[in-house]
Design a protein around this motif. Structure first.
Motif, PDB file in Angstrom:
ATOM      1  N   LYS A 114      10.814 -81.083   2.182  1.00  0.00           N
ATOM      2  CA  LYS A 114      11.158 -81.135   0.757  1.00  0.00           C
ATOM      3  C   LYS A 114      10.023 -80.582  -0.105  1.00  0.00           C
ATOM      4  CE  LYS A 114      14.286 -85.108   1.161  1.00  0.00           C
ATOM      5  NZ  LYS A 114      14.478 -86.542   0.843  1.00  0.00           N
ATOM      6  N   ARG A 115       8.801 -80.922   0.278  1.00  0.00           N
ATOM      7  CA  ARG A 115       7.651 -80.403  -0.480  1.00  0.00           C
ATOM      8  C   ARG A 115       7.592 -78.881  -0.416  1.00  0.00           C
ATOM      9  NH1 ARG A 115       3.218 -84.741   1.741  1.00  0.00           N
ATOM     10  NH2 ARG A 115       3.682 -86.435   0.292  1.00  0.00           N
ATOM     11  N   ASN A 116       7.829 -78.349   0.774  1.00  0.00           N
ATOM     12  CA  ASN A 116       7.811 -76.889   0.912  1.00  0.00           C
ATOM     13  C   ASN A 116       8.910 -76.236   0.091  1.00  0.00           C
ATOM     14  OD1 ASN A 116       5.606 -76.824   2.631  1.00  0.00           O
ATOM     15  ND2 ASN A 116       6.860 -77.044   4.478  1.00  0.00           N
ATOM     16  N   GLU A 117      10.050 -76.912   0.017  1.00  0.00           N
ATOM     17  CA  GLU A 117      11.142 -76.386  -0.803  1.00  0.00           C
ATOM     18  C   GLU A 117      10.758 -76.379  -2.280  1.00  0.00           C
ATOM     19  OE1 GLU A 117      14.473 -78.808   0.144  1.00  0.00           O
ATOM     20  OE2 GLU A 117      14.813 -77.875   2.117  1.00  0.00           O
ATOM     21  N   VAL A 118      10.073 -77.443  -2.697  1.00  0.00           N
ATOM     22  CA  VAL A 118       9.600 -77.498  -4.092  1.00  0.00           C
ATOM     23  C   VAL A 118       8.649 -76.338  -4.378  1.00  0.00           C
ATOM     24  CG1 VAL A 118       8.218 -78.819  -5.733  1.00  0.00           C
ATOM     25  CG2 VAL A 118       9.913 -79.984  -4.312  1.00  0.00           C
ATOM     26  N   LEU A 119       7.720 -76.090  -3.435  1.00  0.00           N
ATOM     27  CA  LEU A 119       6.772 -74.990  -3.612  1.00  0.00           C
ATOM     28  C   LEU A 119       7.489 -73.644  -3.695  1.00  0.00           C
ATOM     29  CD1 LEU A 119       3.971 -73.707  -3.651  1.00  0.00           C
ATOM     30  CD2 LEU A 119       3.927 -73.868  -1.157  1.00  0.00           C
ATOM     31  N   ASN A 120       8.461 -73.444  -2.798  1.00  0.00           N
ATOM     32  CA  ASN A 120       9.194 -72.181  -2.802  1.00  0.00           C
ATOM     33  C   ASN A 120       9.984 -71.991  -4.087  1.00  0.00           C
ATOM     34  OD1 ASN A 120       8.289 -71.293  -0.311  1.00  0.00           O
ATOM     35  ND2 ASN A 120       9.885 -72.395   0.808  1.00  0.00           N
ATOM     36  N   ARG A 121      10.522 -73.092  -4.620  1.00  0.00           N
ATOM     37  CA  ARG A 121      11.256 -72.983  -5.886  1.00  0.00           C
ATOM     38  C   ARG A 121      10.342 -72.555  -7.026  1.00  0.00           C
ATOM     39  NH1 ARG A 121      14.099 -77.716  -4.331  1.00  0.00           N
ATOM     40  NH2 ARG A 121      12.781 -79.005  -5.692  1.00  0.00           N
ATOM     41  N   GLU A 122       9.131 -73.113  -7.037  1.00  0.00           N
ATOM     42  CA  GLU A 122       8.190 -72.752  -8.106  1.00  0.00           C
ATOM     43  C   GLU A 122       7.779 -71.283  -8.005  1.00  0.00           C
ATOM     44  OE1 GLU A 122       4.914 -75.419  -8.249  1.00  0.00           O
ATOM     45  OE2 GLU A 122       6.089 -77.062  -9.093  1.00  0.00           O
ATOM     46  N   ILE A 123       7.527 -70.827  -6.775  1.00  0.00           N
ATOM     47  CA  ILE A 123       7.163 -69.418  -6.603  1.00  0.00           C
ATOM     48  C   ILE A 123       8.340 -68.523  -6.930  1.00  0.00           C
ATOM     49  CG2 ILE A 123       6.475 -67.679  -4.891  1.00  0.00           C
ATOM     50  CD1 ILE A 123       4.767 -69.827  -3.585  1.00  0.00           C
ATOM     51  N   ASP A 124       9.561 -68.950  -6.525  1.00  0.00           N
ATOM     52  CA  ASP A 124      10.772 -68.196  -6.869  1.00  0.00           C
ATOM     53  C   ASP A 124      10.940 -68.097  -8.378  1.00  0.00           C
ATOM     54  OD1 ASP A 124      11.539 -67.608  -4.324  1.00  0.00           O
ATOM     55  OD2 ASP A 124      12.841 -69.361  -4.087  1.00  0.00           O
ATOM     56  N   ALA A 125      10.614 -69.190  -9.084  1.00  0.00           N
ATOM     57  CA  ALA A 125      10.756 -69.183 -10.539  1.00  0.00           C
ATOM     58  C   ALA A 125       9.862 -68.112 -11.167  1.00  0.00           C
ATOM     59  CB  ALA A 125      10.416 -70.560 -11.102  1.00  0.00           C
ATOM     60  N   VAL A 126       8.643 -67.990 -10.658  1.00  0.00           N
ATOM     61  CA  VAL A 126       7.725 -66.962 -11.184  1.00  0.00           C
ATOM     62  C   VAL A 126       8.244 -65.560 -10.862  1.00  0.00           C
ATOM     63  CG1 VAL A 126       5.391 -66.022 -11.041  1.00  0.00           C
ATOM     64  CG2 VAL A 126       5.731 -68.493 -11.037  1.00  0.00           C
ATOM     65  N   ASP A 127       8.685 -65.354  -9.605  1.00  0.00           N
ATOM     66  CA  ASP A 127       9.200 -64.039  -9.215  1.00  0.00           C
ATOM     67  C   ASP A 127      10.434 -63.662 -10.020  1.00  0.00           C
ATOM     68  OD1 ASP A 127       7.363 -63.137  -7.370  1.00  0.00           O
ATOM     69  OD2 ASP A 127       8.250 -64.285  -5.728  1.00  0.00           O
ATOM     70  N   ASN A 128      11.368 -64.604 -10.161  1.00  0.00           N
ATOM     71  CA  ASN A 128      12.598 -64.324 -10.900  1.00  0.00           C
ATOM     72  C   ASN A 128      12.304 -64.014 -12.368  1.00  0.00           C
ATOM     73  OD1 ASN A 128      14.143 -64.755  -8.600  1.00  0.00           O
ATOM     74  ND2 ASN A 128      14.471 -66.937  -9.042  1.00  0.00           N
ATOM     75  N   ALA A 129      11.346 -64.752 -12.922  1.00  0.00           N
ATOM     76  CA  ALA A 129      10.972 -64.492 -14.321  1.00  0.00           C
ATOM     77  C   ALA A 129      10.398 -63.092 -14.460  1.00  0.00           C
ATOM     78  CB  ALA A 129       9.962 -65.533 -14.788  1.00  0.00           C
ATOM     79  N   TRP A 130       9.575 -62.685 -13.503  1.00  0.00           N
ATOM     80  CA  TRP A 130       8.983 -61.349 -13.569  1.00  0.00           C
ATOM     81  C   TRP A 130      10.054 -60.270 -13.410  1.00  0.00           C
ATOM     82  CZ3 TRP A 130       5.524 -58.364  -9.694  1.00  0.00           C
ATOM     83  CH2 TRP A 130       4.835 -57.353 -10.388  1.00  0.00           C
ATOM     84  N   HIS A 131      11.019 -60.507 -12.498  1.00  0.00           N
ATOM     85  CA  HIS A 131      12.104 -59.544 -12.329  1.00  0.00           C
ATOM     86  C   HIS A 131      12.934 -59.430 -13.599  1.00  0.00           C
ATOM     87  CE1 HIS A 131      11.959 -60.451  -7.722  1.00  0.00           C
ATOM     88  NE2 HIS A 131      10.927 -59.740  -8.140  1.00  0.00           N
ATOM     89  N   ALA A 132      13.104 -60.547 -14.304  1.00  0.00           N
ATOM     90  CA  ALA A 132      13.914 -60.527 -15.525  1.00  0.00           C
ATOM     91  C   ALA A 132      13.239 -59.751 -16.647  1.00  0.00           C
ATOM     92  CB  ALA A 132      14.199 -61.963 -15.981  1.00  0.00           C
ATOM     93  N   GLY A 133      11.917 -59.598 -16.560  1.00  0.00           N
ATOM     94  CA  GLY A 133      11.205 -58.830 -17.578  1.00  0.00           C
ATOM     95  C   GLY A 133      10.004 -59.564 -18.133  1.00  0.00           C
ATOM     96  N   VAL A 134       9.014 -58.785 -18.504  1.00  0.00           N
ATOM     97  CA  VAL A 134       7.776 -59.350 -19.052  1.00  0.00           C
ATOM     98  C   VAL A 134       7.698 -59.009 -20.535  1.00  0.00           C
ATOM     99  CG1 VAL A 134       5.254 -59.362 -18.926  1.00  0.00           C
ATOM    100  CG2 VAL A 134       6.601 -59.106 -16.840  1.00  0.00           C
ATOM    101  N   VAL A 135       7.385 -60.014 -21.320  1.00  0.00           N
ATOM    102  CA  VAL A 135       7.189 -59.815 -22.761  1.00  0.00           C
ATOM    103  C   VAL A 135       5.742 -60.182 -23.092  1.00  0.00           C
ATOM    104  CG1 VAL A 135       7.881 -60.501 -25.080  1.00  0.00           C
ATOM    105  CG2 VAL A 135       9.586 -60.317 -23.279  1.00  0.00           C
ATOM    106  N   HIS A 136       5.086 -59.325 -23.851  1.00  0.00           N
ATOM    107  CA  HIS A 136       3.709 -59.579 -24.278  1.00  0.00           C
ATOM    108  C   HIS A 136       3.736 -60.045 -25.726  1.00  0.00           C
ATOM    109  CE1 HIS A 136       1.953 -57.537 -20.722  1.00  0.00           C
ATOM    110  NE2 HIS A 136       3.051 -56.803 -20.798  1.00  0.00           N
ATOM    111  N   LEU A 137       3.388 -61.292 -25.938  1.00  0.00           N
ATOM    112  CA  LEU A 137       3.335 -61.863 -27.281  1.00  0.00           C
ATOM    113  C   LEU A 137       1.888 -61.830 -27.765  1.00  0.00           C
ATOM    114  CD1 LEU A 137       5.589 -64.967 -26.560  1.00  0.00           C
ATOM    115  CD2 LEU A 137       6.283 -62.888 -27.743  1.00  0.00           C
ATOM    116  N   ILE A 138       1.659 -61.123 -28.845  1.00  0.00           N
ATOM    117  CA  ILE A 138       0.300 -60.969 -29.357  1.00  0.00           C
ATOM    118  C   ILE A 138       0.176 -61.667 -30.698  1.00  0.00           C
ATOM    119  CG2 ILE A 138      -1.466 -59.323 -30.108  1.00  0.00           C
ATOM    120  CD1 ILE A 138      -0.260 -57.301 -28.258  1.00  0.00           C
ATOM    121  N   GLY A 139      -0.812 -62.522 -30.796  1.00  0.00           N
ATOM    122  CA  GLY A 139      -1.066 -63.186 -32.072  1.00  0.00           C
ATOM    123  C   GLY A 139      -1.880 -62.288 -32.985  1.00  0.00           C
TER     124      GLY A 139
END
Length: 791
Positions: free
Chosen positions: A714-739
């Motif tokens: 279960k712990r490994n699944e949690v880790l894989n989900r977190e890494i998947d979340a980062v990968d999926n977010a990057w695939h969806a696109g990167v936005v640079h917010l500049i203050g």
């Protein structure tokens, strides 16, 4: 807002393949074969850091002699163009009246030049100052960075405990801690005046070297071109000036191509130059008056001052031009190595210059009336045209070296928050230090043309040049004395000897060049005043902005409250929110969420930070920390750079950040397991540190499958989900917010503060590059968030 380019999709696909390969298997911790020794600690932003075994700064480069000699040859073309072309104008500037009253005055001046060359470039710089490199980098900023690392004297409160873990951050210090060094360190850290004084001294030294970058092309090119009068006596001074201006324009116009394009031709030309001036010096020495060797006796200096009194003191302003460009020996050492610079100076430059000045002195003993054009008059007739061509080429190279040095200095000033934003471009894939700054290049060109047309003679430019040279040298000596006492812990007698001999000589020279303030000497001080004003205003507002953000930063609890708001929504994609604040979340984030109640699936607050070191290894660039709760997928990241690192490097910033973020998530996850196992067995992991015994204990426990297999899965699944979340977010696109922070003086501010912030700073900010251009952020994936700060 989340659209990406095709290139970005290609990168994303390749990272997806890597992710699949890296994904944690479900067979347990043993199958993963983790390197527990990498899990020494969290990259914590708040916990006091401990020193990690195995890190070592100042690792010396064990180069073989073939490499050292090759670098020594290259350094001749880059470093010594300025000091090497000094024989063009030293005697004519020293005897500025064009009259030699006594033939022994020539011996006095030669003795003066000889001992100045020996004391300053040879003993001070080659033997002492080159020991004070900052991981191989030299210059005023290197000295300042050494002091900042040893004592907390920085004015911007962005120090972090983890910074000391960067591989080249530590200083090599003796084991014995002397009380004198500790007292000085304490006084520096407790004195606000001392902190400002050190920063202003660094700014002054930097400004003077930039002024040197303006004056070197003027005096070098004008001196070399002026030699044509020997062959064409009817050529007017106006024509010489305009030819010089034409050469200067061409020189600055080719800067955008980079010095690497012509770099290999530099060293051979300067070597030919040194060979020719040395050979002609030997010829003149033998032909005219070998007795000038008597100048080795410093008694002739004393006699020279007795005969000429005030005039002799004034003439020091000309003699000091013999060591112009010496600071480049230290400033440019980062492109080569200490040994290579020492070899090229001792074996080539110093002997050639001594022979050249000795030969000219022999010539002048028999031709005292030709002192106004000593260099060209002393050349044997058959060698005139070859020497003229080589002299012009050498003067251009001397100019090139100082122009390139100016670009490097501007880059360092930017990293300290002491200069308005300008574009810094790499011009070479081979040499990291070769950079080009377009705005500064054209300003330098206009300044050089103005000085050449305004002064028209090398004598007046020499008066200005001397002040710039000696000022930088005295500032370097001041820093070196501080480093000798506080960091090196040098024997007090040696420190006193340094101050008594070398510093005294430099202050005598400084007093002489300042005497000619109204004869052109005001020029470098005027340059330095303008540059220091610009640097001071920019740094002043930079610090005020940072303090404002520190006082109004968003707490993690407030972030959680915002995220739990019912009106708040998540959208796919990875957002990078840039700010300069290292210690927390900038107030502009709340402003953004108030107006746009939506957050990307992964958010990283990126702070760009400069460390007081020359370079930060790419693998140690990023520090991460998670903002709780975990399901928010919000992280803080500090991207650390040294003062010679270029921030718009082609290292795929996005990709590197995402890779390091996934590494952080894995290490955080497995370190959590280490904490659980060790805590379960009655041990304690202090401040995120894991001892070797604890590592072995965890390995034993995992081998014995002391944990329930389903729980581990279960712990490994949690880790894989977190890494998947980062990968999926990057695939969806990167936005640079500049203050983009607009600043204005608060209502209760005084008139001076209002002028500095509302007018001077605002004018500079409007007319210079914005953050997206400086960091090369893609416009299609950029969103600016504006907010006004009342300082």
């Amino acid at each position: 807002m989340s659209s990406t380019s095709d290139e970005h999709h290609v990168e994303a696909e390749s990272v997806e393949e890597e992710r699949q390969q890296e994904q944690v298997p479900q067979q347990g911790l043993v199958a993963k074969k983790l390197s527990w020794h990498k899990l020494r600690r969290y990259d914590s932003f708040d916990v006091e850091s401990r020193r990690i075994p195995g890190l070592h700064g100042h690792a010396s480069k064990n180069q073989d002699w073939s490499v050292i000699l090759h670098l020594a040859f290259q350094s001749i073309g880059v470093i010594y163009g300025d000091i090497g072309t000094s024989p063009l104008y030293v005697y004519s500037s020293t005897f500025a009246s064009g009259e030699i009253k006594h033939t022994n005055d020539i011996l006095g001046v030669l003795s003066l030049i000889f001992y100045t060359l020996t004391l300053i470039p040879l003993i001070k710089y080659v033997l002492i100052v080159l020991r004070a490199t900052d991981n191989g980098e030299g210059g005023t900023f290197a000295l300042y960075s050494l002091v900042c690392r040893y004592a907390k004297v920085g004015l911007t409160p962005n120090e972090q405990a983890e910074d000391k873990e960067v591989s080249n951050f530590q200083l090599e210090l003796p084991n014995d801690r002397l009380k004198r060094a500790s007292r000085i360190k304490t006084k520096l850290e407790n004195s606000r005046f001392a902190k400002y004084f050190l920063l202003l001294a660094t700014m002054l030294g930097t400004s003077m070297v930039i002024g040197d970058g303006v004056l070197t092309p003027c005096i070098s090119v004008l001196s070399a071109v002026g030699g044509i009068k020997e062959a064409k006596p009817d050529m007017s001074q106006d024509m010489i000036v305009w030819i010089s201006v034409g050469i200067l324009i061409c020189l600055f116009m080719v800067q955008r191509f980079g010095t690497d394009k012509v770099g290999y031709s530099f060293a051979p030309i300067i070597c030919v130059w040194f060979a020719m001036i040395g050979g002609i010096g030997v010829y003149n020495f033998i032909k005219f008056d070998p007795s000038v060797v008597k100048a080795l006796n410093p008694k002739y200096i004393v006699d020279y001052f007795k005969r000429n009194k005030k005039d002799a003191w004034i003439s020091l302003g000309g003699a000091v031009l013999a060591i112009t460009g010496t600071e480049a020996l230290f400033a440019d050492v980062g492109h080569f190595s200490v040994k290579s610079v020492q070899i090229s100076m001792c074996c080539v430059t110093y002997p050639a210059l001594v022979l050249a000045y000795t030969g000219q002195a022999s010539f002048l003993r028999k031709n005292t009336d030709l002192v106004s054009n000593t260099f060209y008059e002393s050349i044997p007739h058959g060698l005139y045209w070859p020497m003229f061509v080589v002299a012009v080429a050498a003067s251009i190279i001397a100019s090139q070296a100082m122009i390139s040095g100016t670009f490097s200095i501007i880059q360092q000033s930017l990293s300290l928050g002491c200069f308005p934003r300008v574009k810094v471009s790499h011009t070479s894939t081979k040499y990291e230090g070769q950079v080009y700054v377009p705005e500064v290049n054209y300003l330098l060109m206009l300044a050089c043309i103005g000085v050449t047309l305004g002064f028209r003679s090398t004598v007046k430019i020499g008066n200005a040049y001397g002040i710039a040279v000696v000022f930088v040298m005295t500032l370097t000596s001041s820093f070196i004395v501080l480093i000798m006492i506080m960091i090196w812990k040098t024997n007090l007698l040696l420190v006193v000897a340094y101050v008594t001999i070398i510093s005294t000589v430099e202050f005598v020279y400084l007093s002489s060049v300042l005497y000619k303030f109204d004869q052109g000497g005001y020029l470098p001080l005027a340059f330095a005043s303008v540059l220091m004003f610009i640097m001071f205003v920019w740094n002043y507002v930079y610090k005020r902005k940072y303090y404002y953000e520190m006082e109004h930063k968003i707490s993690p609890e407030k972030v959680k409250e915002i995220a739990n708001d019912s009106n708040f929504s998540r959208i796919p994609g990875l957002a990078m929110f840039y700010s300069e604040l290292v210690h927390g979340i900038p107030p502009i984030f709340k402003h953004y969420m108030t107006n746009v109640p939506a957050l990307h699936s992964v958010l990283v607050f990126v702070s760009i930070k400069s460390l007081p070191i020359s370079k930060v290894p790419v693998e140690e660039r990023f520090l991460f920390r998670r903002i709780e709760p975990r399901e928010l997928n919000i992280f803080r990241c500090v991207a650390r750079y040294g003062y010679t690192d270029v921030r718009n490097e082609e290292e795929l910033f996005e990709r590197k950040l995402v890779e390091k973020l996934k590494e952080f998530i894995k290490e955080e996850f497995f370190l959590t397991i280490v904490n659980l196992i060790t805590h379960r067995d009655g041990e304690h992991v202090e401040d995120g540190m894991v001892t070797d015994n604890q590592i072995h204990h965890v390995e034993d426990q995992t081998k014995q499958l002391g944990e329930d297999h389903d729980q581990e899965q279960k712990r490994n699944e949690v880790l894989n989900r977190e890494i998947d979340a980062v990968d999926n977010a990057w695939h969806a696109g990167v936005v640079h917010l500049i203050g983009e922070n607009e600043v204005t003086a608060s209502k209760d501010s005084g008139i001076v503060k209002r002028i500095l912030i509302d007018y001077v700073y605002s004018f500079m900010k409007r007319n210079l590059r914005q953050s997206d251009k400086v960091f090369d952020i893609p416009r299609k994936r950029m969103l600016k968030v504006g907010m006004t700060y009342e300082l």
